[in-house]
Design a protein around this motif. Structure first.
Motif, PDB file in Angstrom:
ATOM      1  N   SER A  35      -7.885  -0.424  -6.025  1.00 23.95           N
ATOM      2  CA  SER A  35      -8.992   0.032  -5.172  1.00 23.95           C
ATOM      3  C   SER A  35      -9.134  -0.887  -3.960  1.00 23.95           C
ATOM      4  CB  SER A  35     -10.301   0.076  -5.965  1.00 23.95           C
ATOM      5  OG  SER A  35     -10.561  -1.194  -6.514  1.00 23.95           O
ATOM      6  N   LYS A  36      -9.943  -0.427  -2.984  1.00 23.12           N
ATOM      7  CA  LYS A  36     -10.280  -1.194  -1.770  1.00 23.12           C
ATOM      8  C   LYS A  36      -9.046  -1.774  -1.080  1.00 23.12           C
ATOM      9  CE  LYS A  36     -14.785  -2.615  -3.509  1.00 23.12           C
ATOM     10  NZ  LYS A  36     -15.446  -3.732  -4.156  1.00 23.12           N
ATOM     11  N   VAL A  37      -8.128  -0.899  -0.716  1.00 20.01           N
ATOM     12  CA  VAL A  37      -6.906  -1.385  -0.063  1.00 20.01           C
ATOM     13  C   VAL A  37      -7.128  -1.437   1.444  1.00 20.01           C
ATOM     14  CG1 VAL A  37      -4.416  -1.037   0.205  1.00 20.01           C
ATOM     15  CG2 VAL A  37      -5.577  -0.229  -1.865  1.00 20.01           C
ATOM     16  N   SER A  38      -6.786  -2.569   2.041  1.00 28.09           N
ATOM     17  CA  SER A  38      -6.859  -2.659   3.489  1.00 28.09           C
ATOM     18  C   SER A  38      -5.649  -3.417   4.027  1.00 28.09           C
ATOM     19  CB  SER A  38      -8.158  -3.342   3.935  1.00 28.09           C
ATOM     20  OG  SER A  38      -8.132  -4.698   3.578  1.00 28.09           O
ATOM     21  N   VAL A  39      -5.291  -3.077   5.262  1.00 25.30           N
ATOM     22  CA  VAL A  39      -4.181  -3.764   5.925  1.00 25.30           C
ATOM     23  C   VAL A  39      -4.751  -4.427   7.171  1.00 25.30           C
ATOM     24  CG1 VAL A  39      -1.890  -3.524   6.953  1.00 25.30           C
ATOM     25  CG2 VAL A  39      -2.590  -1.995   5.093  1.00 25.30           C
ATOM     26  N   ASN A  40      -4.604  -5.711   7.274  1.00 23.26           N
ATOM     27  CA  ASN A  40      -5.226  -6.475   8.369  1.00 23.26           C
ATOM     28  C   ASN A  40      -6.682  -6.018   8.608  1.00 23.26           C
ATOM     29  OD1 ASN A  40      -2.780  -7.690   8.462  1.00 23.26           O
ATOM     30  ND2 ASN A  40      -2.321  -7.182  10.591  1.00 23.26           N
ATOM     31  N   ARG A  41      -7.405  -5.949   7.516  1.00 17.79           N
ATOM     32  CA  ARG A  41      -8.837  -5.586   7.488  1.00 17.79           C
ATOM     33  C   ARG A  41      -9.142  -4.125   7.816  1.00 17.79           C
ATOM     34  NH1 ARG A  41     -10.395 -10.799  10.134  1.00 17.79           N
ATOM     35  NH2 ARG A  41     -10.469 -12.310   8.425  1.00 17.79           N
ATOM     36  N   GLN A  42      -8.122  -3.327   8.043  1.00 18.25           N
ATOM     37  CA  GLN A  42      -8.367  -1.894   8.247  1.00 18.25           C
ATOM     38  C   GLN A  42      -8.176  -1.176   6.922  1.00 18.25           C
ATOM     39  OE1 GLN A  42      -6.713   0.362  11.481  1.00 18.25           O
ATOM     40  NE2 GLN A  42      -5.979  -1.528  12.427  1.00 18.25           N
ATOM     41  N   SER A  43      -9.184  -0.442   6.528  1.00 19.23           N
ATOM     42  CA  SER A  43      -9.122   0.258   5.259  1.00 19.23           C
ATOM     43  C   SER A  43      -8.053   1.356   5.296  1.00 19.23           C
ATOM     44  CB  SER A  43     -10.510   0.851   5.000  1.00 19.23           C
ATOM     45  OG  SER A  43     -10.469   1.569   3.821  1.00 19.23           O
ATOM     46  N   VAL A  44      -7.235   1.434   4.246  1.00 17.35           N
ATOM     47  CA  VAL A  44      -6.207   2.479   4.175  1.00 17.35           C
ATOM     48  C   VAL A  44      -6.247   3.154   2.806  1.00 17.35           C
ATOM     49  CG1 VAL A  44      -4.614   1.395   5.828  1.00 17.35           C
ATOM     50  CG2 VAL A  44      -4.422   0.868   3.391  1.00 17.35           C
ATOM     51  N   LYS A  45      -5.636   4.317   2.723  1.00 15.60           N
ATOM     52  CA  LYS A  45      -5.640   5.060   1.475  1.00 15.60           C
ATOM     53  C   LYS A  45      -4.229   5.057   0.878  1.00 15.60           C
ATOM     54  CE  LYS A  45      -7.637   9.385  -0.169  1.00 15.60           C
ATOM     55  NZ  LYS A  45      -8.073   8.823  -1.412  1.00 15.60           N
ATOM     56  N   PRO A  46      -4.029   4.362  -0.217  1.00 16.86           N
ATOM     57  CA  PRO A  46      -2.682   4.326  -0.800  1.00 16.86           C
ATOM     58  C   PRO A  46      -2.387   5.612  -1.569  1.00 16.86           C
ATOM     59  CG  PRO A  46      -4.178   3.077  -2.177  1.00 16.86           C
ATOM     60  CD  PRO A  46      -4.987   3.563  -1.004  1.00 16.86           C
ATOM     61  N   VAL A  47      -1.111   5.886  -1.734  1.00 18.60           N
ATOM     62  CA  VAL A  47      -0.700   7.026  -2.564  1.00 18.60           C
ATOM     63  C   VAL A  47       0.000   6.460  -3.792  1.00 18.60           C
ATOM     64  CG1 VAL A  47       0.681   9.142  -2.654  1.00 18.60           C
ATOM     65  CG2 VAL A  47      -0.360   8.404  -0.487  1.00 18.60           C
ATOM     66  N   VAL A  48      -0.573   6.735  -4.965  1.00 16.35           N
ATOM     67  CA  VAL A  48       0.011   6.204  -6.204  1.00 16.35           C
ATOM     68  C   VAL A  48       0.653   7.348  -6.971  1.00 16.35           C
ATOM     69  CG1 VAL A  48      -0.474   5.088  -8.420  1.00 16.35           C
ATOM     70  CG2 VAL A  48      -1.668   4.333  -6.348  1.00 16.35           C
ATOM     71  N   ARG A  49       1.933   7.156  -7.289  1.00 12.55           N
ATOM     72  CA  ARG A  49       2.623   8.124  -8.140  1.00 12.55           C
ATOM     73  C   ARG A  49       3.261   7.342  -9.278  1.00 12.55           C
ATOM     74  NH1 ARG A  49       5.527  12.012  -4.328  1.00 12.55           N
ATOM     75  NH2 ARG A  49       3.462  12.748  -3.746  1.00 12.55           N
ATOM     76  N   GLU A  50       2.640   7.421 -10.419  1.00 11.04           N
ATOM     77  CA  GLU A  50       3.063   6.656 -11.599  1.00 11.04           C
ATOM     78  C   GLU A  50       3.256   5.181 -11.269  1.00 11.04           C
ATOM     79  OE1 GLU A  50       6.030   8.583 -13.947  1.00 11.04           O
ATOM     80  OE2 GLU A  50       4.898  10.441 -13.985  1.00 11.04           O
ATOM     81  N   THR A  51       4.510   4.702 -11.272  1.00 13.26           N
ATOM     82  CA  THR A  51       4.705   3.262 -11.107  1.00 13.26           C
ATOM     83  C   THR A  51       4.991   2.851  -9.658  1.00 13.26           C
ATOM     84  OG1 THR A  51       7.054   3.433 -11.658  1.00 13.26           O
ATOM     85  CG2 THR A  51       5.553   2.974 -13.474  1.00 13.26           C
ATOM     86  N   ILE A  52       4.793   3.789  -8.725  1.00 19.37           N
ATOM     87  CA  ILE A  52       5.038   3.453  -7.311  1.00 19.37           C
ATOM     88  C   ILE A  52       3.781   3.685  -6.482  1.00 19.37           C
ATOM     89  CG2 ILE A  52       6.412   4.024  -5.248  1.00 19.37           C
ATOM     90  CD1 ILE A  52       8.097   2.725  -7.433  1.00 19.37           C
ATOM     91  N   MET A  53       3.469   2.739  -5.610  1.00 18.05           N
ATOM     92  CA  MET A  53       2.334   2.902  -4.686  1.00 18.05           C
ATOM     93  C   MET A  53       2.833   2.760  -3.252  1.00 18.05           C
ATOM     94  SD  MET A  53      -1.265   0.775  -4.346  1.00 18.05           S
ATOM     95  CE  MET A  53      -0.538  -0.864  -4.184  1.00 18.05           C
ATOM     96  N   LYS A  54       2.467   3.763  -2.443  1.00 15.41           N
ATOM     97  CA  LYS A  54       2.792   3.696  -1.011  1.00 15.41           C
ATOM     98  C   LYS A  54       1.529   3.281  -0.274  1.00 15.41           C
ATOM     99  CE  LYS A  54       3.407   7.420   1.828  1.00 15.41           C
ATOM    100  NZ  LYS A  54       4.132   8.616   2.321  1.00 15.41           N
ATOM    101  N   VAL A  55       1.638   2.209   0.518  1.00 18.24           N
ATOM    102  CA  VAL A  55       0.506   1.765   1.337  1.00 18.24           C
ATOM    103  C   VAL A  55       0.845   2.044   2.794  1.00 18.24           C
ATOM    104  CG1 VAL A  55      -0.866  -0.229   2.085  1.00 18.24           C
ATOM    105  CG2 VAL A  55      -0.172  -0.025  -0.304  1.00 18.24           C
ATOM    106  N   PRO A  56       0.102   2.961   3.440  1.00 19.08           N
ATOM    107  CA  PRO A  56       0.405   3.247   4.839  1.00 19.08           C
ATOM    108  C   PRO A  56       0.006   2.064   5.723  1.00 19.08           C
ATOM    109  CG  PRO A  56      -1.556   4.446   4.140  1.00 19.08           C
ATOM    110  CD  PRO A  56      -1.053   3.732   2.927  1.00 19.08           C
ATOM    111  N   LEU A  57       0.819   1.792   6.719  1.00 16.66           N
ATOM    112  CA  LEU A  57       0.475   0.736   7.678  1.00 16.66           C
ATOM    113  C   LEU A  57      -0.096   1.411   8.921  1.00 16.66           C
ATOM    114  CD1 LEU A  57       3.627  -1.601   7.503  1.00 16.66           C
ATOM    115  CD2 LEU A  57       1.456  -1.877   6.313  1.00 16.66           C
ATOM    116  N   PRO A  58      -1.334   1.108   9.273  1.00 17.39           N
ATOM    117  CA  PRO A  58      -1.888   1.718  10.484  1.00 17.39           C
ATOM    118  C   PRO A  58      -1.029   1.375  11.698  1.00 17.39           C
ATOM    119  CG  PRO A  58      -3.565   0.485   9.288  1.00 17.39           C
ATOM    120  CD  PRO A  58      -2.264   0.166   8.640  1.00 17.39           C
ATOM    121  N   LYS A  59      -0.999   2.304  12.635  1.00 17.78           N
ATOM    122  CA  LYS A  59      -0.129   2.144  13.803  1.00 17.78           C
ATOM    123  C   LYS A  59      -0.387   0.830  14.538  1.00 17.78           C
ATOM    124  CE  LYS A  59       2.051   5.358  16.872  1.00 17.78           C
ATOM    125  NZ  LYS A  59       1.971   6.533  17.698  1.00 17.78           N
TER     126      LYS A  59
END
Ligand SMILES: [Zn+2]
Length: 473
Positions: free
Chosen positions: A99-123
């Motif tokens: 929960s509460k995932v952020s990249v350089n203090r910008q909140s992002v929404k990760p995508v979790v599929r079983e044992t893999i999580m994708k964290v988008p990096l804001p532009k």
């Protein structure tokens, strides 16, 4: 890893013929390479079998520039809905919630599929040099899990935090979990971990464990390791002794007293044996934790920490698991310091480690069965003829029943044959050069073969083609 099938195969092969800041002194040039940095603050709750944590991962400089996303492995999610053998199914599921995932203090929404999580990096951050990913996680520890496990008053934290996936020339390595072999691939990272426990607990870990405790908090720092394992316990006791400037700790439970002296001695001798032959272990401590860590697992390697069962079966009954301890310790060299993609080329660390184990057992314990290796060669040739498998396949291709023979023992037989051809001295030169050349990096089958050819000055292509790929020319 060593699984019970491999262990048993050593005895029944005839019948079945049917892996404080410690900066390695000699590695200054590696300081230039920026590594991922993990900072984790974790609270352990033994009543709920839970770990609640905040984690900050600093990505290596420049490496993720212009990337749209980064991937993490969430291995504990393999224990949520068990897809594998019923026999290895956890009695109580485990998982990791993010929960509460952020990249350089910008909140992002990760995508979790079983044992893999994708964290988008804001532009906006993907153009920056360095990204920091902040997140909270709640780890529910499984009961009866494999590696990641709880047992009485002990929690085994293995692959327990979101682990940054590897991105290399081939792209992202986001392979799924499997129960055959060790489906883990990671690069050298730096760790700064604080674990808060209730009163009376102790933490054994990849880091140096002594003098890091304040009250019920353990501050564990370790640089330049592939992974970070921790055992939180109220039950273990320890034997400590130094060899070659390395503290070798043997952790045991009540009822294991009859084997602890011989296993501790084996651990000390093993570290010294490999130091002399392959090159020096670069960290100050190694922990050997005796106990069961899940169905089918006799032992498992993590940086600076290995697990082993206390005893193994023999024809007559049981004996101290010396070969398991020295096998897992050899992984500190092959997997720990010299890395490889264990998913794609599992033979590379398991073959070298099994060879190292056999070498120790032959020279120090006078246990070597040449005819065993000959039988394995015949049997693996049969397996190849029947199902077409070689010894250099990704681990998903192997059924569990042949994995140990193809990936552990045949490559060990191959290295014995190579030693017979080039002599012991040259063979040790191959291994020590390989250790020196690829330390803290990721080596491949091609790298190993190239180095063996360089050291011996021989065209060894036909040799490796025959042994690894079953091709005769
Ligand atoms: Zn192994």
């Amino acid at each position: 890893m060593m699984n019970r099938r491999i262990l048993l195969s050593l005895w029944t092969i005839i019948f079945i013929m049917t892996g404080f800041e410690i900066q390695p002194a000699e590695a200054n040039h590696h300081r230039l390479i920026s590594r991922p940095h993990y900072q984790i603050e974790a609270q352990y709750d033994p009543h709920l079998d839970q770990v609640r944590a905040h984690m900050v991962v600093t990505l290596p400089k420049n490496q993720f520039k212009k990337q749209k996303e980064v991937y993490f492995h969430l291995f504990p999610n393999a224990f949520r809905q068990w897809r594998f053998d019923q026999v290895s199914k956890p009695t109580k599921p485990g998982f990791i919630d993010i929960s509460k995932v952020s990249v350089n203090r910008q909140s992002v929404k990760p995508v979790v599929r079983e044992t893999i999580m994708k964290v988008p990096l804001p532009k906006t951050v993907s153009n920056e040099n360095q990204s920091k990913i902040d997140l909270d996680f709640m780890l529910q520890l499984p009961r009866g899990g494999t590696r990641l496990n709880t047992f009485k008053n002990t929690a085994f934290l293995a692959q327990w935090y979101p682990m940054l996936a590897v991105k290399d020339r081939e792209g992202w390595h986001i392979d799924p979990y499997t129960t055959t072999g060790d489906p883990f691939y990671s690069i050298m990272s730096d760790f700064d971990i604080t674990i808060h426990t209730p009163r009376g607990y102790e933490v054994i870990s990849t880091a140096q464990d002594q003098n890091q405790q304040t009250g019920n908090s353990f501050h564990l720092k370790q640089n330049n390791v592939r992974d970070f394992a921790a055992v939180i316990t109220r039950d273990y006791r320890v034997l400590r002794k130094n060899v070659d400037g390395i503290e070798v700790n043997l952790w045991y439970l009540d009822g294991m007293e009859d084997v602890i002296t011989s296993l501790h001695q084996a651990a000390l001798n093993g570290m010294h044996f490999y130091n002399q032959r392959f090159g020096k272990y670069p960290y100050r401590e190694v922990d050997v934790v005796l106990g069961e860590t899940g169905f089918g697992i006799a032992g498992m390697e993590y940086p600076g920490l290995v697990t082993s069962v206390p005893k193994i079966p023999t024809r007559e009954g049981e004996k101290a698991a010396i070969n398991v301890v020295v096998h897992e310790l050899a992984h500190q060299w092959w997997y720990g310091v010299v890395g490889n993609n264990q998913v794609k080329e599992p033979w590379l660390d398991e073959g070298l480690t099994t060879f190292s184990e056999f070498l120790y057992m032959q020279e120090k314990m006078n246990e070597h069965d040449k005819s065993f290796l000959d039988r394995v060669t015949v049997r693996t040739n049969e397996i190849h003829r029947t199902v077409g498998l070689t010894s250099a396949e990704p681990l998903y291709r192997y059924p569990d029943s042949v994995y140990g023979l193809m990936v552990y023992v045949r490559p060990a037989a191959m290295l014995y044959d190579l030693m017979k051809q080039v002599g012991t001295e040259k063979m040790m030169k191959i291994l020590s050069s390989y250790y020196k050349t690829y330390q803290y990096r990721v080596a491949t089958t091609g790298d190993f073969i190239k180095l063996a050819k360089q050291v011996t000055g021989k065209n060894l292509d036909p040799f490796f083609q025959k042994w690894l790929y079953f091709k005769s020319q």
